[in-house]
Design a protein around this motif. Structure first.
Motif, mmCIF file in Angstrom:
data_model
loop_
_atom_site.group_PDB
_atom_site.id
_atom_site.type_symbol
_atom_site.label_atom_id
_atom_site.label_comp_id
_atom_site.label_asym_id
_atom_site.label_seq_id
_atom_site.Cartn_x
_atom_site.Cartn_y
_atom_site.Cartn_z
ATOM 1 N N UNK A 98 0.818 -1.215 0.000
ATOM 2 C CA UNK A 98 0.000 0.000 0.000
ATOM 3 C C UNK A 98 0.850 1.263 0.000
ATOM 4 N N UNK A 99 2.012 1.219 0.634
ATOM 5 C CA UNK A 99 2.851 2.411 0.755
ATOM 6 C C UNK A 99 3.671 2.689 -0.510
ATOM 7 N N UNK A 100 3.731 1.730 -1.436
ATOM 8 C CA UNK A 100 4.513 1.890 -2.654
ATOM 9 C C UNK A 100 3.767 2.743 -3.672
ATOM 10 N N UNK A 101 4.497 3.146 -4.716
ATOM 11 C CA UNK A 101 3.916 3.989 -5.760
ATOM 12 C C UNK A 101 3.991 3.309 -7.120
ATOM 13 N N UNK A 102 2.935 3.509 -7.906
ATOM 14 C CA UNK A 102 2.878 3.039 -9.290
ATOM 15 C C UNK A 102 2.920 4.241 -10.214
ATOM 16 N N UNK A 103 3.786 4.186 -11.238
ATOM 17 C CA UNK A 103 3.893 5.256 -12.231
ATOM 18 C C UNK A 103 3.516 4.674 -13.593
ATOM 19 N N UNK A 104 2.274 4.868 -14.037
ATOM 20 C CA UNK A 104 1.795 4.230 -15.270
ATOM 21 C C UNK A 104 2.005 5.092 -16.505
ATOM 22 N N UNK A 105 1.984 4.431 -17.659
ATOM 23 C CA UNK A 105 1.912 5.136 -18.934
ATOM 24 C C UNK A 105 0.444 5.197 -19.350
ATOM 25 N N UNK A 106 0.167 5.779 -20.494
ATOM 26 C CA UNK A 106 -1.210 5.937 -20.957
ATOM 27 C C UNK A 106 -1.900 4.597 -21.228
ATOM 28 N N UNK A 107 -1.144 3.522 -21.486
ATOM 29 C CA UNK A 107 -1.751 2.229 -21.781
ATOM 30 C C UNK A 107 -2.036 1.422 -20.517
ATOM 31 N N UNK A 108 -1.708 1.946 -19.362
ATOM 32 C CA UNK A 108 -1.739 1.153 -18.137
ATOM 33 C C UNK A 108 -2.942 1.444 -17.249
ATOM 34 N N UNK A 109 -4.084 1.798 -17.868
ATOM 35 C CA UNK A 109 -5.285 2.037 -17.075
ATOM 36 C C UNK A 109 -5.701 0.793 -16.290
ATOM 37 N N UNK A 110 -5.476 -0.381 -16.863
ATOM 38 C CA UNK A 110 -5.844 -1.615 -16.160
ATOM 39 C C UNK A 110 -5.017 -1.787 -14.889
ATOM 40 N N UNK A 111 -3.726 -1.491 -14.940
ATOM 41 C CA UNK A 111 -2.892 -1.558 -13.741
ATOM 42 C C UNK A 111 -3.386 -0.563 -12.702
ATOM 43 N N UNK A 135 -7.182 11.149 -7.163
ATOM 44 C CA UNK A 135 -6.172 11.735 -6.286
ATOM 45 C C UNK A 135 -4.975 10.791 -6.232
ATOM 46 N N UNK A 136 -3.823 11.176 -6.755
ATOM 47 C CA UNK A 136 -2.673 10.273 -6.770
ATOM 48 C C UNK A 136 -2.273 9.759 -5.392
ATOM 49 N N UNK A 137 -2.492 10.546 -4.358
ATOM 50 C CA UNK A 137 -2.055 10.149 -3.024
ATOM 51 C C UNK A 137 -2.946 9.085 -2.397
ATOM 52 N N UNK A 138 -4.197 8.985 -2.848
ATOM 53 C CA UNK A 138 -5.126 8.035 -2.224
ATOM 54 C C UNK A 138 -4.670 6.601 -2.403
ATOM 55 N N UNK A 139 -4.285 6.255 -3.630
ATOM 56 C CA UNK A 139 -3.844 4.887 -3.915
ATOM 57 C C UNK A 139 -2.374 4.805 -4.286
ATOM 58 N N UNK A 140 -1.654 5.909 -4.142
ATOM 59 C CA UNK A 140 -0.242 5.965 -4.510
ATOM 60 C C UNK A 140 -0.047 5.596 -5.981
ATOM 61 N N UNK A 141 -0.837 6.249 -6.831
ATOM 62 C CA UNK A 141 -0.764 6.040 -8.279
ATOM 63 C C UNK A 141 -0.576 7.398 -8.950
ATOM 64 N N UNK A 142 0.531 7.581 -9.645
ATOM 65 C CA UNK A 142 0.777 8.832 -10.354
ATOM 66 C C UNK A 142 -0.213 8.974 -11.518
ATOM 67 N N UNK A 143 -0.430 10.191 -12.002
ATOM 68 C CA UNK A 143 -1.333 10.371 -13.148
ATOM 69 C C UNK A 143 -0.840 9.597 -14.368
ATOM 70 N N UNK A 144 -1.780 9.149 -15.188
ATOM 71 C CA UNK A 144 -1.416 8.499 -16.444
ATOM 72 C C UNK A 144 -0.547 9.442 -17.271
ATOM 73 N N UNK A 145 0.525 8.904 -17.831
ATOM 74 C CA UNK A 145 1.460 9.730 -18.586
ATOM 75 C C UNK A 145 1.268 9.496 -20.074
ATOM 76 N N UNK A 146 0.794 10.521 -20.791
ATOM 77 C CA UNK A 146 0.639 10.392 -22.234
ATOM 78 C C UNK A 146 1.936 10.698 -22.992
ATOM 79 N N UNK A 147 2.784 11.646 -22.551
ATOM 80 C CA UNK A 147 4.097 11.764 -23.204
ATOM 81 C C UNK A 147 4.943 10.538 -22.877
ATOM 82 N N UNK A 148 5.698 10.061 -23.844
ATOM 83 C CA UNK A 148 6.457 8.828 -23.643
ATOM 84 C C UNK A 148 7.572 8.995 -22.624
ATOM 85 N N UNK A 149 7.568 8.136 -21.613
ATOM 86 C CA UNK A 149 8.670 7.941 -20.653
ATOM 87 C C UNK A 149 8.870 9.088 -19.676
ATOM 88 N N UNK A 150 8.069 10.135 -19.717
ATOM 89 C CA UNK A 150 8.290 11.244 -18.791
ATOM 90 C C UNK A 150 8.008 10.859 -17.344
#
Length: 381
Positions: A98-111, A135-150
């Motif tokens: 729960x304390x970890x963070x996920x940084x997804x790309x635009x294709x990772x909505x399922x994750x 809210x990124x802080x609620x589930x420790x999930x960064x916003x979906x990133x549409x620019x590649x690799x940013x």
């Protein structure tokens, strides 16, 4: 005196003090993708984990299908489907604490959804309603990133900051094979290795960066081999083997949490559907290639293992399908509701303190909206 005889001139042989900073041997990936399903190693797998992976894969497949349908109905502006890649998506979410963070790309909505984010909120960006729908802080999930690799340097920064603060946090950053051709990929991996940041990079190699095949992006033996140049371990895994991806990512997360530094994991998978609903995949690949990968479907692979071990019966399959249909019906109903949007929200949460340019743009939009409203009111008099 020749050039080579001059003091300080370049010599092709390094001075004796030079030595490798890191032994490359332990960092090299295996020559073949790591697999568990269909091997002896699968026999000792936790039955509850297998059932959970299966339920999430079935849910994810239905989620992809429903989101794709919503684009055809005009309820989504665009949807990059992860059909065929569900094993990577689900495993990435399940290996994190729960304390970890996920940084997804635009294709990772399922994750993102598997991490616990509301399915509608996960699609808000792709609907065009808001910068991000959760809210990124609620589930420790960064916003979906549409620019590649940013999102990769962001993940490294967060992981490095957490380590400096003494927080027991790992960041897992997801990227496609196309993203490995970006400068942000190089910068993120270089800093992560130098700082020994607790971050895991998951590259979903689905064969194409839109229409560009991997062979036209890199001549490396594998994308996992790129890790050695940065001084971190590279792992190569069958991205359609849910149990194998879970094992490799789980090991990498533990390695990072214990202070071992970053790992680059390449999951070899395939994008069964088009890049997005705006793409015509038939222009750059044939049906025979797609059908070959359908035979290596992550759900079929896992169901074969479950059936062989007596862990999958009709009731279990029906329960998984029913849960998926319930989710899809709720997603469909809620996405068919027209949200009430305020154009002025465009300027909210961009900066902590407004810049002069932002204030100017806000005032300009407000004036245009007021003029439009006054014109409409005048027309009704």
């Amino acid at each position: 005196m020749t050039v080579m005889e001059q003091r300080g001139a370049y010599r092709p042989t390094p001075p004796p003090a030079w030595q490798p900073r890191t032994d490359p041997g332990p960092l090299l990936p295996d020559t073949e993708p790591y697999r568990v399903l269909g091997t002896e190693a699968a026999h000792g797998a936790d039955p509850e984990l297998l059932r959970r992976l299966h339920a999430q894969l079935v849910l994810g497949r239905r989620y992809n299908a429903q989101a794709t349908a919503l684009t055809k109905q005009g309820r989504l502006a665009v949807y990059p489907s992860s059909t065929g890649q569900e094993a990577c998506e689900v495993a990435a979410a399940l290996v994190l604490q729960d304390r970890d963070w996920l940084f997804p790309s635009y294709r990772d909505t399922l994750a993102v959804v598997a991490r616990g984010v509301d399915p509608v909120a996960a699609l808000t960006l792709l609907r065009g309603d808001w910068h991000t729908g959760y809210d990124p802080y609620e589930h420790r999930v960064a916003p979906l990133s549409t620019p590649l690799a940013t999102q990769l340097p962001h993940a490294v920064g967060l992981a490095h900051a957490a380590r400096l603060k003494g927080d027991d946090v790992v960041a897992l950053a997801m990227v496609g094979d196309g993203g490995t051709s970006e400068g942000d990929f190089h910068e993120a991996l270089n800093f992560a290795a130098v700082w020994q940041a607790p971050v895991v990079f998951l590259v979903q190699n689905n064969g194409f960066a839109i229409s560009v095949p991997l062979a036209k992006q890199t001549a490396a033996p594998s994308l996992a081999h790129k890790a050695v140049g940065y001084g971190m371990p590279g792992r190569l895994v069958d991205g359609n083997d849910a149990l194998a991806v879970h094992k490799v990512l789980g090991d990498a997360v533990r390695h990072a949490r214990e202070g071992g530094g970053p790992t680059l994991v390449e999951a070899v998978t395939y994008r069964v559907e088009a890049h997005t609903n705006a793409d015509d995949a038939t222009r750059y690949r044939g049906d025979a290639e797609v059908e070959t990968w359908r035979a290596h479907d992550p759900i079929l692979l896992l169901e074969h293992e479950l059936t062989a071990r007596g862990l999958l019966d009709e009731d279990t399959q029906r329960a998984a399908r029913d849960a998926a249909e319930t989710m899809a019906a709720d997603l469909r109903a809620r996405m068919n509701e027209d949200p009430v949007l305020d154009p002025m929200d465009l300027f909210a949460h961009v900066y902590a303190e407004d810049t002069p340019q932002l204030r100017e743009q806000r005032a300009q939009l407000r004036a245009e909206l007021d003029a439009e409203r006054d014109g409409q009111e005048g027309g009704h008099r």
